[in-house]
Design a protein around this motif. Structure first.
Motif, PDB file in Angstrom:
ATOM      1  N   ALA A 225       0.825  -1.217   0.000  1.00  0.00           N
ATOM      2  CA  ALA A 225       0.000   0.000   0.000  1.00  0.00           C
ATOM      3  C   ALA A 225       0.858   1.266   0.000  1.00  0.00           C
ATOM      4  N   ALA A 226       0.344   2.268  -0.670  1.00  0.00           N
ATOM      5  CA  ALA A 226       0.978   3.593  -0.650  1.00  0.00           C
ATOM      6  C   ALA A 226      -0.136   4.621  -0.710  1.00  0.00           C
ATOM      7  N   CYS A 245      -5.733  16.742  -3.788  1.00  0.00           N
ATOM      8  CA  CYS A 245      -5.909  15.374  -4.303  1.00  0.00           C
ATOM      9  C   CYS A 245      -5.378  14.356  -3.307  1.00  0.00           C
ATOM     10  N   GLY A 246      -6.172  13.322  -3.057  1.00  0.00           N
ATOM     11  CA  GLY A 246      -5.736  12.193  -2.244  1.00  0.00           C
ATOM     12  C   GLY A 246      -5.690  10.947  -3.111  1.00  0.00           C
ATOM     13  N   VAL A 247      -4.652  10.127  -2.915  1.00  0.00           N
ATOM     14  CA  VAL A 247      -4.503   8.895  -3.694  1.00  0.00           C
ATOM     15  C   VAL A 247      -4.158   7.754  -2.741  1.00  0.00           C
ATOM     16  N   ALA A 248      -4.736   6.598  -2.954  1.00  0.00           N
ATOM     17  CA  ALA A 248      -4.322   5.382  -2.234  1.00  0.00           C
ATOM     18  C   ALA A 248      -4.228   4.239  -3.242  1.00  0.00           C
ATOM     19  N   LEU A 249      -3.080   3.585  -3.281  1.00  0.00           N
ATOM     20  CA  LEU A 249      -2.840   2.493  -4.231  1.00  0.00           C
ATOM     21  C   LEU A 249      -2.328   1.269  -3.483  1.00  0.00           C
ATOM     22  N   THR A 250      -2.548   0.091  -4.073  1.00  0.00           N
ATOM     23  CA  THR A 250      -1.716  -1.051  -3.684  1.00  0.00           C
ATOM     24  C   THR A 250      -0.995  -1.531  -4.934  1.00  0.00           C
ATOM     25  N   LEU A 251       0.260  -1.877  -4.732  1.00  0.00           N
ATOM     26  CA  LEU A 251       1.112  -2.310  -5.852  1.00  0.00           C
ATOM     27  C   LEU A 251       1.736  -3.652  -5.523  1.00  0.00           C
ATOM     28  N   ALA A 252       1.826  -4.531  -6.509  1.00  0.00           N
ATOM     29  CA  ALA A 252       2.539  -5.802  -6.323  1.00  0.00           C
ATOM     30  C   ALA A 252       3.387  -6.036  -7.561  1.00  0.00           C
ATOM     31  N   GLU A 253       4.669  -6.268  -7.354  1.00  0.00           N
ATOM     32  CA  GLU A 253       5.628  -6.490  -8.446  1.00  0.00           C
ATOM     33  C   GLU A 253       5.494  -5.430  -9.540  1.00  0.00           C
ATOM     34  N   THR A 258      -4.913  -2.087  -6.797  1.00  0.00           N
ATOM     35  CA  THR A 258      -6.112  -1.294  -6.494  1.00  0.00           C
ATOM     36  C   THR A 258      -5.733   0.180  -6.525  1.00  0.00           C
ATOM     37  N   ALA A 259      -6.712   1.026  -6.859  1.00  0.00           N
ATOM     38  CA  ALA A 259      -6.435   2.463  -6.923  1.00  0.00           C
ATOM     39  C   ALA A 259      -7.677   3.243  -6.516  1.00  0.00           C
ATOM     40  N   ARG A 260      -7.482   4.221  -5.664  1.00  0.00           N
ATOM     41  CA  ARG A 260      -8.557   5.168  -5.350  1.00  0.00           C
ATOM     42  C   ARG A 260      -7.967   6.570  -5.427  1.00  0.00           C
ATOM     43  N   ILE A 261      -8.643   7.423  -6.185  1.00  0.00           N
ATOM     44  CA  ILE A 261      -8.149   8.787  -6.414  1.00  0.00           C
ATOM     45  C   ILE A 261      -9.301   9.740  -6.138  1.00  0.00           C
TER      46      ILE A 261
END
Ligand SMILES: Cc1cc2nc3c(=O)[nH]c(=O)nc-3n(C[C@H](O)[C@H](O)[C@H](O)COP(=O)(O)OP(=O)(O)OC[C@H]3O[C@@H](n4cnc5c(N)ncnc54)[C@H](O)[C@@H]3O)c2cc1C
Ligand code: SF4
Length: 329
Positions: A225-226, A245-253, A258-261
């Motif tokens: 998560a970031a 602006c607020g952003v929340a992501l999850t990243l794998a490799e 997932t992304a919420r903006i």
């Protein structure tokens, strides 16, 4: 300012009971940094007669992490959120949003619940009725919006809600929307996507008159998560956002899972950029994909004569906030 009664609530139930007993001319107060201005300028159709102080209620000012996520009591100040190691490490976008709100004094006074419940800053709406008479725009029960034919440089670029083009001014709201927070009240849990409403006259949320926010749950974001927050305002030190602006992501490799903006300062309610979110998921986060997401975020914009400048601003802000979430090379 008109005279009003001041009651100190002993508990949430006591505050809600006082609101019911005193009716629509009673309002709850937390830090008072927004409400006192509203009282002074008499924003409501019925002149306020009482304020009910929530700060005298014990137990509403804790920051706590458990298996569900981060719990922020309604009275937690923005300073404490900005400075909390727990928030900074697990939910950095929220810590940054709190850090960028107002001035040190305002962050010391202002609470998280007050920040998401604050009124819009449209200058016609906020115009003091003691100077030259009251301006009864749609939001104050009148028939027309003065900003559309008047000065709308800070107003919505995504159209109107019930003829009103005022924008939501909160800095923490887009961070909380991106993080999928849940607002808990004395009677229900409201997912933050459904918490804001410009449909209800001179208020900015779906809360009932006698409903009190008790805490906000920000869920754990999961592996990879970031989160990030950015704000553009005229002054660094103290100013409402032109766009934030607020952003929340999850990243794998290297792939976005997932992304919420969420943009704010661009519409009556915080504005989820779902088209941009969908385009990001399943691909890498690069300068190109972030720029594409920025394009998609403003695809539905319908700016007016004086606020078209916000469109490129929002586009670039989405891209830059996304890139803040990219793992360090
Ligand atoms: C000069 C100035 C600059 C500012 N700059 C910014 C900025 O840059 N960014 C930003 O986001 N905001 C800004 N603000 C707005 C405001 O100060 C903050 O948003 C602050 O967090 C409001 O919190 P408070 O506790 O003081 O709310 P209050 O003023 O006490 O209350 C605000 C509203 O929330 C309601 N409320 C409060 N607590 C509850 C509860 N628990 N349940 C139900 N309703 C509740 C009140 O009834 C009222 O309607 C600024 C304000 C001023 C005066
Ligand atoms: S934008 Fe909304 S708050 Fe401002 S004048 Fe128009 S109706 Fe009133």
């Amino acid at each position: 300012m008109n005279r009003f009664k001041h009651l100190s609530a002993a508990s949430v139930e006591d505050a809600a009971a006082s609101l019911r007993r005193l009716g629509p001319t009673a309002h709850v107060i937390a830090g008072g940094s927004d409400l006192m201005g509203c009282l002074k300028d008499n924003l409501w159709m019925e002149t306020p007669t009482a304020v009910i102080d929530l700060k005298t209620i014990p137990g509403l000012n804790a920051i706590r992490e458990d298996a569900d996520g981060l719990h922020l009591g309604a009275l937690v100040t923005l300073t404490r959120i900005a400075e909390s190691q727990t928030v900074q490490s697990g939910w950095p976008g929220l810590a940054e949003a709190a850090r960028r709100t107002g001035s040190p004094l305002l962050r010391n006074m202002g609470t998280i619940a007050g920040n998401i419940c604050q009124q819009n800053r449209c200058w016609y709406f906020r115009y003091p009725d003691k100077i030259g008479g009251r301006i009864d725009c749609v939001r104050k029960g009148g028939q027309r919006c003065l900003a559309v034919p008047g000065d709308h440089r800070y107003h919505s670029i995504f159209g109107a809600v019930k003829k009103c083009i005022a924008v939501n001014p909160s800095d923490t709201a887009p961070a909380l929307v991106a993080l999928g927070a849940v607002v808990r009240t004395d009677r229900r849990a409201i997912p933050i996507d459904g918490f804001f409403s410009a449909e209800m006259g001179a208020q900015s949320t779906v809360l009932e008159h006698d409903e009190i926010v008790t805490d906000i749950l920000v869920p754990h974001q999961g592996p990879g998560a970031a989160s990030a927050f950015r704000k553009i305002a005229f002054r660094q030190s103290i100013d409402f956002a032109l766009v934030n602006c607020g952003v929340a992501l999850t990243l794998a490799e290297g792939v976005v899972r997932t992304a919420r903006i969420c943009l704010n300062g661009v519409h009556n309610n915080p504005y989820r950029c779902t088209g941009a979110e969908e385009a990001l998921v399943g691909g890498a986060l690069t300068e190109e994909t972030a720029a594409k997401a920025g394009e998609l975020a403003v695809a539905g914009a319908k700016p007016l004569f004086q606020n078209a400048y916000k469109v490129p601003m929002a586009r670039a802000l989405v891209a830059d906030t996304l890139l803040d979430c990219a793992p360090a090379a």
